[in-house]
Design a protein around this motif. Structure first.
Motif, mmCIF file in Angstrom:
data_model
loop_
_atom_site.group_PDB
_atom_site.id
_atom_site.type_symbol
_atom_site.label_atom_id
_atom_site.label_comp_id
_atom_site.label_asym_id
_atom_site.label_seq_id
_atom_site.Cartn_x
_atom_site.Cartn_y
_atom_site.Cartn_z
ATOM 1 N N LEU A 228 2.274 12.678 1.332
ATOM 2 C CA LEU A 228 1.690 11.571 2.308
ATOM 3 C C LEU A 228 0.434 11.065 1.715
ATOM 4 C CD1 LEU A 228 2.380 13.033 6.004
ATOM 5 C CD2 LEU A 228 3.551 11.188 4.483
ATOM 6 N N VAL A 229 -0.596 12.046 1.249
ATOM 7 C CA VAL A 229 -1.722 11.595 0.743
ATOM 8 C C VAL A 229 -1.556 10.802 -0.407
ATOM 9 C CG1 VAL A 229 -3.954 12.339 -0.059
ATOM 10 C CG2 VAL A 229 -2.998 13.264 1.988
ATOM 11 N N PHE A 230 -0.949 11.332 -1.707
ATOM 12 C CA PHE A 230 -0.985 10.776 -2.699
ATOM 13 C C PHE A 230 0.038 9.509 -2.723
ATOM 14 C CE2 PHE A 230 -1.875 15.234 -4.438
ATOM 15 C CZ PHE A 230 -2.924 15.042 -4.911
ATOM 16 N N SER A 231 0.968 9.510 -2.174
ATOM 17 C CA SER A 231 1.800 8.207 -1.882
ATOM 18 C C SER A 231 0.995 6.842 -1.300
ATOM 19 C CB SER A 231 2.885 8.483 -1.048
ATOM 20 O OG SER A 231 2.331 8.765 0.299
ATOM 21 N N MET A 232 0.249 7.398 -0.249
ATOM 22 C CA MET A 232 -0.952 6.219 0.405
ATOM 23 C C MET A 232 -1.955 5.781 -0.701
ATOM 24 S SD MET A 232 -1.386 4.314 2.635
ATOM 25 C CE MET A 232 -0.294 4.551 3.786
ATOM 26 N N VAL A 233 -2.374 6.961 -1.473
ATOM 27 C CA VAL A 233 -3.566 6.540 -2.282
ATOM 28 C C VAL A 233 -3.023 5.428 -3.648
ATOM 29 C CG1 VAL A 233 -5.039 7.642 -4.253
ATOM 30 C CG2 VAL A 233 -4.842 8.586 -2.028
ATOM 31 N N LEU A 234 -1.702 5.821 -3.940
ATOM 32 C CA LEU A 234 -1.074 4.960 -5.127
ATOM 33 C C LEU A 234 -0.665 3.656 -4.206
ATOM 34 C CD1 LEU A 234 0.120 5.165 -7.846
ATOM 35 C CD2 LEU A 234 2.248 5.873 -7.070
ATOM 36 N N PHE A 235 -0.176 3.674 -3.021
ATOM 37 C CA PHE A 235 0.037 2.566 -2.537
ATOM 38 C C PHE A 235 -1.183 1.718 -2.497
ATOM 39 C CE2 PHE A 235 -0.007 -0.022 1.574
ATOM 40 C CZ PHE A 235 1.046 -0.553 1.539
ATOM 41 N N CYS A 236 -2.433 2.170 -2.022
ATOM 42 C CA CYS A 236 -3.646 1.386 -1.970
ATOM 43 C C CYS A 236 -4.001 0.904 -3.494
ATOM 44 C CB CYS A 236 -4.803 2.215 -1.396
ATOM 45 S SG CYS A 236 -4.418 2.522 0.357
ATOM 46 N N GLN A 237 -3.938 1.754 -4.490
ATOM 47 C CA GLN A 237 -4.365 1.402 -5.969
ATOM 48 C C GLN A 237 -3.308 0.405 -6.106
ATOM 49 O OE1 GLN A 237 -3.805 5.169 -7.794
ATOM 50 N NE2 GLN A 237 -6.060 5.906 -7.769
ATOM 51 N N ILE A 238 -2.181 0.330 -5.954
ATOM 52 C CA ILE A 238 -1.313 -0.832 -6.371
ATOM 53 C C ILE A 238 -1.526 -2.262 -5.781
ATOM 54 C CG2 ILE A 238 1.194 -1.660 -6.450
ATOM 55 C CD1 ILE A 238 1.836 1.290 -6.589
#
Length: 241
Positions: A228-238
């Motif tokens: 959950l954490v890494f997917s949301m971080v990646l979501f924000c980075q994109i």
């Protein structure tokens, strides 16, 4: 490419790989645990559905959850590789829902623990009738208990040797104490047999299996949180790209 851009790209790749790894680990661990429990013969031998117990309901749910997470893992991988915010968001929401359902299931498990133990006791007491039966189902159960008695040095299912009824003499060998046995023994129908019934050992094994499930559940939940954490971080980075 500047230093900051290179650093951002490196972090993005790192998060993408973490998303893929966490998804795969979750699905594999849940499926492995569920399959291990499903093929285990212990519950099949001593915990029957006739007594009101349904030992494979939770296992079948685990198999379904593991399969869903594997599918979600594919969705998360595609979203990470293609840098699709929509797919990552869907993955995040679905994984969060599964995590919440797992927490709810854990709370229900603790809440209804006494009911489960009562149902287990009723099932084992009802299965005593199989030790006195003569049909094929009873003989199969008796064969399994004989092997269990030899391994754990116990006799009978609930109340000791008397559980066997008229079938005691033909099957007394597995109940008989050896000369070097450390287990307490008693005399029953002219035989020196183990005093302790097997119900205690059966419950201990079930409790150990439950502890394994709880431990793995915490590990799986931790991996899901990482996903959950890494997917949301990646979501924000994109989104900031």
């Amino acid at each position: 490419m500047g230093h900051k851009e290179l650093e951002k790209e490196t972090i993005k790749v790192f998060n993408r790989e973490k998303v893929k790894l966490s998804n795969s680990l979750c699905g594999i661990l849940i499926l492995a645990l569920a399959i291990w429990l499903r093929v285990s013969k212990f519950e099949q031998e001593f915990v029957s559905e006739d007594g009101g117990m349904h030992p494979y309901v939770a296992v079948n749910i685990l198999i379904a959850v593991g399969s869903i997470i594997m599918i979600l893992g594919f969705l998360g991988c595609c979203g990470a590789m293609k840098e699709s915010r929509c797919m990552l968001l869907v993955f995040f929401i679905c994984l969060l829902l599964i995590l919440l359902l797992q927490v709810a299931a854990g709370i229900l498990g603790v809440t209804f623990r006494s009911e489960y133990e009562q149902a287990l006791n009723e099932t084992l007491h009802k299965n005593v009738e199989l030790l006195r039966g003569t049909d094929e189902k009873a003989k199969s159960f008796q064969k399994n208990l004989i092997s269990f008695q030899k391994e754990f040095k116990c006799c009978g299912l609930v109340d000791g040797a008397s559980d066997w009824g008229q079938n005691f003499q033909p099957n007394s060998e597995s109940c008989e104490c050896s000369a070097t046995s450390d287990s307490p023994c008693i005399m029953y129908e002219g035989k020196h047999v183990y005093q302790q019934a097997c119900i205690t050992f059966i419950k201990d094994i079930l409790k150990k299996n439950l502890l394994v499930i709880i431990g793995l559940a915490f590990g799986i939940a931790f991996i899901e949180i990482l996903g959950l954490v890494f997917s949301m971080v990646l979501f924000c980075q994109i989104g900031n790209k």
